[in-house]
Write an enzyme that holds these catalytic residues in place. Structure first.
Site, PDB file in Angstrom:
ATOM      1  N   ARG A  51      -4.112 -10.620   4.980  1.00 23.27           N
ATOM      2  CA  ARG A  51      -3.870  -9.225   5.350  1.00 23.27           C
ATOM      3  C   ARG A  51      -3.831  -8.358   4.096  1.00 23.27           C
ATOM      4  NH1 ARG A  51       1.448 -10.473   9.115  1.00 23.27           N
ATOM      5  NH2 ARG A  51       0.433 -11.828  10.650  1.00 23.27           N
ATOM      6  N   ASP A  53      -3.374  -4.940   2.133  1.00 23.61           N
ATOM      7  CA  ASP A  53      -2.542  -3.769   2.415  1.00 23.61           C
ATOM      8  C   ASP A  53      -3.391  -2.518   2.608  1.00 23.61           C
ATOM      9  OD1 ASP A  53      -0.375  -5.431   1.941  1.00 23.61           O
ATOM     10  OD2 ASP A  53      -0.092  -4.751  -0.130  1.00 23.61           O
ATOM     11  N   ARG A 197       0.226  -7.040  -6.682  1.00 27.19           N
ATOM     12  CA  ARG A 197       0.563  -5.708  -7.201  1.00 27.19           C
ATOM     13  C   ARG A 197       1.862  -5.732  -8.007  1.00 27.19           C
ATOM     14  NH1 ARG A 197       0.350  -2.260  -1.863  1.00 27.19           N
ATOM     15  NH2 ARG A 197       1.097  -0.619  -3.286  1.00 27.19           N
TER      16      ARG A 197
END
Length: 245
Positions: A51, A53, A197
């Site tokens: 998934r 973002d 991140r």
């Protein structure tokens, strides 16, 4: 029934991430499912390798989809691509053995994070790089990255606290830079929510002397998110490759 493996590229700027959601139709999974279903007359489920973002891009997202029969030769390359928005493209499609699942069958992934260190943001790359106009010490970033490679509990490097397991293996982190552009490449078995991140923000802090390279181990040892770095923006992140046995 026939199972297809799809390699998908997309510009994530306009979308609310990969995963289908009930409160928006701006997801990659939702648009792909709607498009393929409308062309086949058969409701399908498109399973991605992971998934991404909202705002994250991909050149090598992998997905699997099961169709009721064998598709025409140019079904994905022509028919589906023509019906998709211009910022989503199926780059390749191949027939695979039934039972293949893009997420469950994956063994490794590679992400890249792109940083623009120029004084002014690049006009043409501003949607695909993080503008960070500071001088970076790449040697310190590489040293810090070395402490993160290997198998660790990455609970301190995720913003999601209910993952059943936070143990992951990072095979390599490469930091390179030229002409005001820095690229950090992450290769590993898989990555937790926001993990790449947060790792990027942590390395940037090391590269700007806000932390020592050795301090990146603190979040690993304590599993405390507050000991890791800031969350780098989504726009600089690309899913480049998903690998399978």
């Amino acid at each position: 029934m026939r199972t297809y493996k799809l390699i998908i590229a997309y510009d994530g700027t306009r979308y609310q991430g990969w995963q289908r959601q009930t409160n928006t139709d701006r997801t990659l999974q939702g648009i792909l499912e709607q498009t393929i279903s409308s062309q086949t007359g058969f409701e399908v489920e498109v399973n991605g390798s992971g998934r991404t973002d909202a705002g994250v891009h991909a050149t090598g997202q992998t997905a699997s989809v099961v169709l009721p029969g064998q598709a025409e030769q140019d079904f994905f390359a022509a028919k589906i691509n023509e019906a998709l928005p211009a910022d989503i493209r199926i780059m390749d499609a191949c027939l695979v053995k039934n039972g293949f699942h893009a997420r469950k069958s994956a063994v490794a992934k590679r992400y890249e994070y792109h940083i623009d260190t120029g004084e002014k943001p690049d006009v043409f790359m501003r949607k695909y790089t993080y503008h960070f106009p500071r001088k970076l010490d790449l040697a310190r970033m590489k040293k810090a990255a070395g402490y993160l490679v290997g198998t660790h509990e990455f609970a301190g490097y995720t913003d999601k606290k209910d993952d059943k397991s936070t143990k992951r293996t990072i095979y390599d982190i490469m930091v390179s830079g030229q002409g005001g552009r820095v690229v950090i490449s992450f290769d590993g078995t898989g990555f937790l929510y926001h993990m790449v991140r947060i790792l990027t923000g942590t390395l940037l802090e090391a590269g700007t002397y806000q932390r020592t390279p050795e301090s990146v181990r603190d979040a690993l040892d304590t599993k405390d998110r507050s000991r890791a770095g800031f969350l780098a923006p989504a726009r600089g992140l690309f899913l480049r490759e998903v690998r399978y046995d």
